[in-house]
Design a protein around this motif. Sequence first.
Motif, PDB file in Angstrom:
ATOM      1  N   UNK A  85     -52.307 176.000   5.626  1.00  0.00           N
ATOM      2  CA  UNK A  85     -51.076 176.605   6.047  1.00  0.00           C
ATOM      3  C   UNK A  85     -51.062 178.242   5.988  1.00  0.00           C
ATOM      4  N   UNK A  86     -50.605 178.754   7.067  1.00  0.00           N
ATOM      5  CA  UNK A  86     -50.549 180.325   7.013  1.00  0.00           C
ATOM      6  C   UNK A  86     -49.313 180.731   7.864  1.00  0.00           C
ATOM      7  N   UNK A  87     -48.994 181.875   7.846  1.00  0.00           N
ATOM      8  CA  UNK A  87     -47.913 182.727   8.320  1.00  0.00           C
ATOM      9  C   UNK A  87     -48.391 184.070   8.730  1.00  0.00           C
ATOM     10  N   UNK A  88     -48.039 184.372   9.855  1.00  0.00           N
ATOM     11  CA  UNK A  88     -48.460 185.720  10.382  1.00  0.00           C
ATOM     12  C   UNK A  88     -47.184 186.690  10.650  1.00  0.00           C
ATOM     13  N   UNK A  89     -47.424 187.985   9.758  1.00  0.00           N
ATOM     14  CA  UNK A  89     -46.166 188.950   9.712  1.00  0.00           C
ATOM     15  C   UNK A  89     -46.565 190.243  10.121  1.00  0.00           C
ATOM     16  N   UNK A  90     -45.682 190.987  10.902  1.00  0.00           N
ATOM     17  CA  UNK A  90     -45.805 192.375  10.789  1.00  0.00           C
ATOM     18  C   UNK A  90     -45.336 192.820   9.693  1.00  0.00           C
ATOM     19  N   UNK A  91     -46.110 193.888   9.275  1.00  0.00           N
ATOM     20  CA  UNK A  91     -45.714 194.511   8.082  1.00  0.00           C
ATOM     21  C   UNK A  91     -44.202 194.670   7.860  1.00  0.00           C
ATOM     22  N   UNK A  92     -43.508 195.340   8.654  1.00  0.00           N
ATOM     23  CA  UNK A  92     -42.234 195.435   8.736  1.00  0.00           C
ATOM     24  C   UNK A  92     -41.393 194.212   8.509  1.00  0.00           C
ATOM     25  N   UNK A  93     -41.546 192.899   8.834  1.00  0.00           N
ATOM     26  CA  UNK A  93     -40.993 191.743   8.672  1.00  0.00           C
ATOM     27  C   UNK A  93     -41.373 190.796   7.431  1.00  0.00           C
ATOM     28  N   UNK A  94     -42.284 191.307   6.807  1.00  0.00           N
ATOM     29  CA  UNK A  94     -42.839 190.619   5.393  1.00  0.00           C
ATOM     30  C   UNK A  94     -41.780 190.741   4.259  1.00  0.00           C
ATOM     31  N   UNK A  95     -41.229 189.883   3.702  1.00  0.00           N
ATOM     32  CA  UNK A  95     -40.258 189.805   2.742  1.00  0.00           C
ATOM     33  C   UNK A  95     -41.096 189.940   1.467  1.00  0.00           C
TER      34      UNK A  95
ATOM     35  N   UNK B  10     -46.947 200.893   7.034  1.00  0.00           N
ATOM     36  CA  UNK B  10     -47.778 199.941   6.196  1.00  0.00           C
ATOM     37  C   UNK B  10     -48.126 200.479   4.600  1.00  0.00           C
ATOM     38  N   UNK B  11     -48.329 201.633   4.533  1.00  0.00           N
ATOM     39  CA  UNK B  11     -48.797 202.064   3.376  1.00  0.00           C
ATOM     40  C   UNK B  11     -47.631 201.784   2.213  1.00  0.00           C
ATOM     41  N   UNK B  12     -46.159 201.935   2.348  1.00  0.00           N
ATOM     42  CA  UNK B  12     -45.221 201.831   1.454  1.00  0.00           C
ATOM     43  C   UNK B  12     -45.028 200.256   0.979  1.00  0.00           C
ATOM     44  N   UNK B  13     -45.283 199.513   2.058  1.00  0.00           N
ATOM     45  CA  UNK B  13     -45.273 197.839   1.860  1.00  0.00           C
ATOM     46  C   UNK B  13     -46.426 197.624   1.014  1.00  0.00           C
ATOM     47  N   UNK B  14     -47.873 197.995   1.616  1.00  0.00           N
ATOM     48  CA  UNK B  14     -48.998 197.921   0.766  1.00  0.00           C
ATOM     49  C   UNK B  14     -49.048 198.533  -1.005  1.00  0.00           C
ATOM     50  N   UNK B  15     -48.476 199.410  -1.141  1.00  0.00           N
ATOM     51  CA  UNK B  15     -48.230 200.104  -2.235  1.00  0.00           C
ATOM     52  C   UNK B  15     -47.470 199.284  -3.125  1.00  0.00           C
ATOM     53  N   UNK B  16     -46.457 198.772  -2.709  1.00  0.00           N
ATOM     54  CA  UNK B  16     -45.448 197.854  -3.321  1.00  0.00           C
ATOM     55  C   UNK B  16     -45.869 196.881  -3.717  1.00  0.00           C
ATOM     56  N   UNK B  17     -46.637 195.971  -2.793  1.00  0.00           N
ATOM     57  CA  UNK B  17     -47.471 194.891  -3.163  1.00  0.00           C
ATOM     58  C   UNK B  17     -48.708 194.754  -3.812  1.00  0.00           C
ATOM     59  N   UNK B  18     -49.317 196.060  -4.018  1.00  0.00           N
ATOM     60  CA  UNK B  18     -50.729 196.204  -4.563  1.00  0.00           C
ATOM     61  C   UNK B  18     -50.796 195.579  -6.027  1.00  0.00           C
ATOM     62  N   UNK B  19     -49.787 195.724  -6.964  1.00  0.00           N
ATOM     63  CA  UNK B  19     -49.686 195.433  -8.255  1.00  0.00           C
ATOM     64  C   UNK B  19     -49.648 193.867  -8.305  1.00  0.00           C
TER      65      UNK B  19
END
Length: 143
Positions: A32-42, A69-78
């Motif tokens: 199963x997979x889901x495709x997200x634009x970074x601005x739409x990823x919860x 992208x960078x702010x979302x990636x940074x928030x998820x990184x940990x």
Amino acid sequence: MGKIAIIYWSASGNTEQMAQAIAEGISQTSNDYELFQVSEFPADRIDEFSKIAFGCPAMGAEELEQDEFEPVFSALESKLNDKLIALFGSYDWGDGEWMRLWQDRIKKDNVSLFDDKGLIVHNTPDENDKKTCSTFGMLFAQA
């Protein structure tokens, strides 16, 4: 097998085409997979996914896109330590330094990488590039 997220940012549509081709490859498996634009990823859904493919093109001085992208990636990184991560993106000029830096960043976080080189495409993906992306997605899903 766990659920897979494909999270990407694309200005010109090139990285979006890569994301769609990766999704096509994953769809050939039983995952199963889901495709997200970074601005739409919860971000609160991060724990639902055991594998995540992040896509971002090279920007500026070969860096990740800074505004979305960078702010979302940074928030998820940990929160990526128990997940398998794949990185992909497109570029127009340079030599792929942004991908090497991104890979190094992930490695410093002790996150499991699917591919030590990442998947990069120069400019708009042609049919061969799309097949490579599809294969990448299928192999990522099976890893």
